[in-house]
Design an enzyme around this catalytic site. Structure first.
Site, PDB file in Angstrom:
ATOM      1  N   THR A  10     -16.918  72.275  33.920  1.00  0.00           N
ATOM      2  CA  THR A  10     -18.315  72.656  34.156  1.00  0.00           C
ATOM      3  C   THR A  10     -18.400  74.048  34.745  1.00  0.00           C
ATOM      4  O   THR A  10     -17.531  74.461  35.515  1.00  0.00           O
ATOM      5  CB  THR A  10     -19.030  71.661  35.090  1.00  0.00           C
ATOM      6  OG1 THR A  10     -20.408  72.048  35.206  1.00  0.00           O
ATOM      7  CG2 THR A  10     -18.430  71.626  36.494  1.00  0.00           C
ATOM      8  N   ASN A  12     -21.289  74.663  36.273  1.00  0.00           N
ATOM      9  CA  ASN A  12     -22.357  74.401  37.236  1.00  0.00           C
ATOM     10  C   ASN A  12     -21.718  74.017  38.586  1.00  0.00           C
ATOM     11  O   ASN A  12     -21.131  72.948  38.729  1.00  0.00           O
ATOM     12  CB  ASN A  12     -23.229  73.268  36.687  1.00  0.00           C
ATOM     13  CG  ASN A  12     -24.409  72.947  37.579  1.00  0.00           C
ATOM     14  OD1 ASN A  12     -24.287  72.953  38.798  1.00  0.00           O
ATOM     15  ND2 ASN A  12     -25.544  72.649  36.965  1.00  0.00           N
ATOM     16  N   ASP A  73     -22.391  65.776  31.038  1.00  0.00           N
ATOM     17  CA  ASP A  73     -23.592  66.306  30.412  1.00  0.00           C
ATOM     18  C   ASP A  73     -24.753  65.469  30.925  1.00  0.00           C
ATOM     19  O   ASP A  73     -24.697  64.231  30.901  1.00  0.00           O
ATOM     20  CB  ASP A  73     -23.534  66.284  28.885  1.00  0.00           C
ATOM     21  CG  ASP A  73     -24.521  67.298  28.309  1.00  0.00           C
ATOM     22  OD1 ASP A  73     -24.310  68.505  28.489  1.00  0.00           O
ATOM     23  OD2 ASP A  73     -25.534  66.874  27.714  1.00  0.00           O
ATOM     24  N   ARG A 183     -25.056  60.429  38.473  1.00  0.00           N
ATOM     25  CA  ARG A 183     -23.661  60.884  38.413  1.00  0.00           C
ATOM     26  C   ARG A 183     -22.740  59.905  39.140  1.00  0.00           C
ATOM     27  O   ARG A 183     -21.653  59.595  38.674  1.00  0.00           O
ATOM     28  CB  ARG A 183     -23.589  62.291  39.047  1.00  0.00           C
ATOM     29  CG  ARG A 183     -22.285  63.014  38.857  1.00  0.00           C
ATOM     30  CD  ARG A 183     -22.439  64.513  39.057  1.00  0.00           C
ATOM     31  NE  ARG A 183     -23.233  65.100  37.992  1.00  0.00           N
ATOM     32  CZ  ARG A 183     -24.501  65.519  38.154  1.00  0.00           C
ATOM     33  NH1 ARG A 183     -25.084  65.480  39.336  1.00  0.00           N
ATOM     34  NH2 ARG A 183     -25.175  66.006  37.135  1.00  0.00           N
TER      35      ARG A 183
HETATM   36  P1  ITT Z   1     -22.187  72.637  32.351  1.00  0.00           P
HETATM   37  O1  ITT Z   1     -22.650  72.358  30.940  1.00  0.00           O
HETATM   38  O2  ITT Z   1     -21.309  73.829  32.455  1.00  0.00           O
HETATM   39  O3  ITT Z   1     -21.607  71.413  33.015  1.00  0.00           O
HETATM   40  P2  ITT Z   1     -25.055  72.842  32.873  1.00  0.00           P
HETATM   41  O4  ITT Z   1     -25.837  73.096  34.118  1.00  0.00           O
HETATM   42  O5  ITT Z   1     -25.389  73.660  31.645  1.00  0.00           O
HETATM   43  O6  ITT Z   1     -23.504  73.005  33.235  1.00  0.00           O
HETATM   44  P3  ITT Z   1     -25.929  70.479  31.443  1.00  0.00           P
HETATM   45  O7  ITT Z   1     -25.924  71.159  30.116  1.00  0.00           O
HETATM   46  O8  ITT Z   1     -25.374  69.091  31.520  1.00  0.00           O
HETATM   47  O9  ITT Z   1     -25.139  71.316  32.538  1.00  0.00           O
HETATM   48  O10 ITT Z   1     -27.421  70.484  31.980  1.00  0.00           O
HETATM   49  C1  ITT Z   1     -27.812  69.656  33.016  1.00  0.00           C
HETATM   50  C2  ITT Z   1     -29.197  70.045  33.474  1.00  0.00           C
HETATM   51  O11 ITT Z   1     -29.754  68.972  34.240  1.00  0.00           O
HETATM   52  C3  ITT Z   1     -29.180  71.263  34.377  1.00  0.00           C
HETATM   53  O12 ITT Z   1     -30.378  71.965  34.242  1.00  0.00           O
HETATM   54  C4  ITT Z   1     -29.087  70.642  35.772  1.00  0.00           C
HETATM   55  O13 ITT Z   1     -29.652  71.472  36.762  1.00  0.00           O
HETATM   56  C5  ITT Z   1     -29.889  69.354  35.586  1.00  0.00           C
HETATM   57  N1  ITT Z   1     -29.301  68.297  36.435  1.00  0.00           N
HETATM   58  C6  ITT Z   1     -28.297  67.453  36.096  1.00  0.00           C
HETATM   59  N2  ITT Z   1     -27.968  66.661  37.119  1.00  0.00           N
HETATM   60  C7  ITT Z   1     -28.783  67.003  38.123  1.00  0.00           C
HETATM   61  C8  ITT Z   1     -28.909  66.566  39.446  1.00  0.00           C
HETATM   62  O14 ITT Z   1     -28.110  65.642  39.960  1.00  0.00           O
HETATM   63  N3  ITT Z   1     -29.838  67.140  40.208  1.00  0.00           N
HETATM   64  C9  ITT Z   1     -30.652  68.111  39.719  1.00  0.00           C
HETATM   65  N4  ITT Z   1     -30.585  68.601  38.484  1.00  0.00           N
HETATM   66  C10 ITT Z   1     -29.650  68.056  37.686  1.00  0.00           C
END
Ligand code: ITT
Length: 200
Positions: A10, A12, A73, A183
């Site tokens: 990730t 993120n 994801d 998660r």
């Molecule tokens: P990676 O693909 O590199 O893991 P990303 O942020 O692009 O990072 P995703 O494509 O899975 O990840 O998008 C997930 C979205 O949902 C992203 O905008 C996150 O901020 C949001 N999100 C997911 N889990 C969350 C949580 O526990 N709290 C707040 N927002 C969340």
């Protein structure tokens, strides 16, 4: 017993932090993309489902690192928007927005929607890729509501506008988020699979 290594695919940092916390009670040594100098690896998420995207991220990084890879994801599904933004949650409102601007964009879309129609859920799919070709995935869901305004300082992404049944937003929780989140639930299930591959 030595630790088994796992890399989290990730970019993120909010997710990475949560995943590290959720794996604290295991024998896994959790590495990030920067441990392999892969922090700038762009993984294009073209799938139509969380599962497809999670598998693509996990398989891609497993090939590059040669070690067991975990990917997440996830997304937000808002009833009043017919389940959107879903798989495109990270890009909702346009590619250039930051997390706060995305929250703002969603709040504006829901301006006239009353509390009883603001139901939403977070969904997370965690996938693991075992070098050699095996894949596993598990899903978790957290139900709640979209708040009327931002509240709280903790967490990441949409946490300040995602309200639980008791009225608190996820960003108002402390470590409690890690005991109830989408998660956490996906991780609880995938930990059982990971145990089979912990040869540390
Ligand atoms: P990676 O693909 O590199 O893991 P990303 O942020 O692009 O990072 P995703 O494509 O899975 O990840 O998008 C997930 C979205 O949902 C992203 O905008 C996150 O901020 C949001 N999100 C997911 N889990 C969350 C949580 O526990 N709290 C707040 N927002 C969340």
């Amino acid at each position: 017993m030595s630790q088994s290594k796992l890399v989290v695919a990730t970019s993120n940092q909010g997710k990475l932090k949560e995943i590290r916390t959720l794996l604290e009670d295991t024998n896994w040594l959790v590495l990030g993309l920067s441990d392999f100098n892969l922090q700038d690896t762009a993984i294009i998420e073209t799938g139509n489902s969380y599962l497809e995207n999670a598998l693509a991220k996990a398989n891609n990084i497993a090939k590059l690192t040669g070690i067991i890879t975990l990917a997440d994801d996830s997304g937000l599904e808002v009833n009043a928007l017919g389940g959107k933004p879903g798989v495109v949650t990270a890009r909702f409102g346009g590619p250039l927005l930051n997390d706060n601007q995305r929250c703002d964009y969603l709040l504006k879309l829901l301006t006239d929607v009353p509390k009883e129609k603001r139901q939403a859920c977070f969904r997370a799919v965690l996938a693991i890729s075992i070098p050699g070709g095996l894949n596993f995935a598990r899903e978790g869901i957290l139900n709640g509501y979209i708040a009327q305004s931002f509240r709280g300082e903790n967490g990441f992404g949409y946490d300040p506008i995602f309200e639980l049944q008791d009225g608190r937003t996820l960003a108002e929780l402390g470590s409690e988020k890690q005991q109830i989140s989408h998660r956490f639930q996906a991780m609880r299930a995938i930990k059982k699979v990971l145990r089979e591959f912990d040869h540390g």
